[in-house]
Design an enzyme around this catalytic site. Structure first.
Site, PDB file in Angstrom:
ATOM      1  CB  THR A  96      -0.934   0.027   1.229  1.00  0.00           C
ATOM      2  OG1 THR A  96      -0.140   0.086   2.401  1.00  0.00           O
ATOM      3  CG2 THR A  96      -1.839  -1.180   1.272  1.00  0.00           C
ATOM      4  CG  ASP A 221      12.551   7.674  -1.004  1.00  0.00           C
ATOM      5  OD1 ASP A 221      11.615   6.881  -0.848  1.00  0.00           O
ATOM      6  OD2 ASP A 221      13.566   7.409  -1.686  1.00  0.00           O
ATOM      7  CE  LYS A 225      14.333   4.210  -1.149  1.00  0.00           C
ATOM      8  NZ  LYS A 225      14.328   4.974  -2.391  1.00  0.00           N
TER       9      LYS A 225
END
Ligand SMILES: NC(=O)c1ccc[n+]([C@@H]2O[C@H](COP(=O)([O-])OP(=O)(O)OC[C@H]3O[C@@H](n4cnc5c(N)ncnc54)[C@H](OP(=O)(O)O)[C@@H]3O)[C@@H](O)[C@H]2O)c1
Length: 345
Positions: A96, A221, A225
């Site tokens: 999702t 983002d 990570k």
């Protein structure tokens, strides 16, 4: 292996395509016989304990209908959480949309899967960025596997390379260009002397950047990570708030020109070492450094005690690329389950 797929967008469709395309090969090569028994998205689900036909579902979606409109197996309105709880399956594949405010709905999907004894494969960075230490503990407590190789590097096996290929060595530091959108913008600025704003607009036109680009250009983002790499590879217990983060909004053409005069350029680098806080910031690196990739490519460098410097380069996103990481994780779980059975006999 019975699979519940939660989310049927770009990656979800990649997963059904890839499972359908190489089905015979996977049974022959790995004894792996995957069956998608349910697909849930925001509007409902399709459920068939005998297995769903991806071709039929894709056709329904292409005609503009919801998957839950399937006349035989559709269940309009059923929440994904109920599907995870009530449908018998071994694995939940959670794909999702990412949410770094509270990680929902994925966080609830994943915890429900663990608590009902299901292994989880996800490509969703949100739950990992906000709660990775707690989630890995919960998976262990429930004796299930949790895999997420598509969250870093898309289809490029950055996590596996570090975990498996460098097993036995000691990883001292990690540096990476982990976000294709910002790398595209910085490449455009430095190679074509385009302003930050024009490069961002181009990236949006090409579909590399979202309309609301903050997740990429403010470094969130990349920071997600970095959190995943820190926990999984460097054994640190950190979450998003522990990362020192600076995005690329303030990188100027002048700074790129200055760097260029020294044979360098500026890249958004995520870095982790033994001593300092994990960091994301625009950093000058030599143009001939193997890490210095162009356009939307990603690259990661591991400094190791024995094997020296190791750099891996590849595409960091894409539906089918990321779905290939899901397949890799499913095969890993299958392998681990087979070993468990051998050990129990
Ligand atoms: N695309 C890539 O290249 C890539 C690469 C690496 C990682 N990822 C990550 O992988 C995940 C999926 O990416 P994507 O590109 O496939 O996203 P996407 O195309 O937006 O698809 C997301 C899917 O999730 C469904 N969904 C939304 N809310 C839901 C809910 N509450 N319950 C059940 N389903 C729900 C959406 O349904 P509706 O369409 O009906 O809203 C849609 O089917 C994201 O977390 C993304 O960050 C993507």
């Amino acid at each position: 292996m019975r699979i519940i797929l939660v989310g049927y967008g770009v990656v979800g469709k990649g997963v059904t395509t890839i499972l359908a395309q190489r089905y015979a090969e996977k049974i022959k090569d790995y004894g792996f016989n995957p069956k998608i028994v349910a697909i849930a998205d925001i509007d409902g689900a399709v459920i068939n304990p005998k297995g769903l036909s991806p071709e039929k579902l894709e056709a329904i979606k292409k005609r503009g209908y919801l998957i839950s409109a399937d006349p035989e197996f559709g269940q309009p309105g059923i929440p994904a959480l109920d599907v995870i709880e009530s449908v018998e399956a071994e694995v939940v594949v959670e794909v999702t949309p990412v949410n770094i405010k509270n990680a929902e709905p994925a966080l609830s999907h994943i915890t429900k899967a663990f608590k009902t004894g299901k292994h989880v494969v996800t490509t969703n960075k949100g739950p990992l960025a906000l709660a990775m230490p707690a989630l890995t503990e919960l998976a262990e407590y429930n004796n299930v596997y949790f895999r997420f190789s598509g969250t870093v590097g898309g289809g490029t096996p950055m996590l596996e390379f570090a975990k498996r290929c460098l097993a036995g060595d000691k990883i001292l530091a990690i540096k990476g260009i982990l976000n294709g959108t910002t790398n595209y913008i910085l490449t455009e600025m430095s190679q074509n002397r385009v302003s930050f704003q024009d490069a961002l607009t181009n990236a949006q036109k090409l579909g590399y950047a979202e309309k609301e680009p903050s997740m990429d250009i403010d470094g969130f983002d990349t920071a997600c990570k970095v959190v995943i790499l820190s926990n999984w590879i460097m054994n640190k217990k950190v979450t998003l708030k522990d990362v020192d983060r600076t995005g690329i909004r303030d990188v100027s053409l002048q700074a790129l020109d200055e760097a260029s005069k020294k044979g360098n350029t500026i890249k958004l680098i995520g870095s982790i070492d033994g001593n300092n806080k994990p960091t994301v910031k625009p950093t000058e690196i030599a143009k001939n450094n193997p890490l210095c990739v162009s356009g939307v490519l990603n690259a990661i460098n591991f400094s190791t005690e024995y094997a020296g410097e190791q750099t891996l380069v590849g595409r960091g996103a894409g539906g089918i690329e990321t779905a290939s990481a899901v397949l890799r994780d499913l095969l890993d779980i299958r392998h681990k389950l087979a070993n468990r059975m051998i050990n129990n006999t």
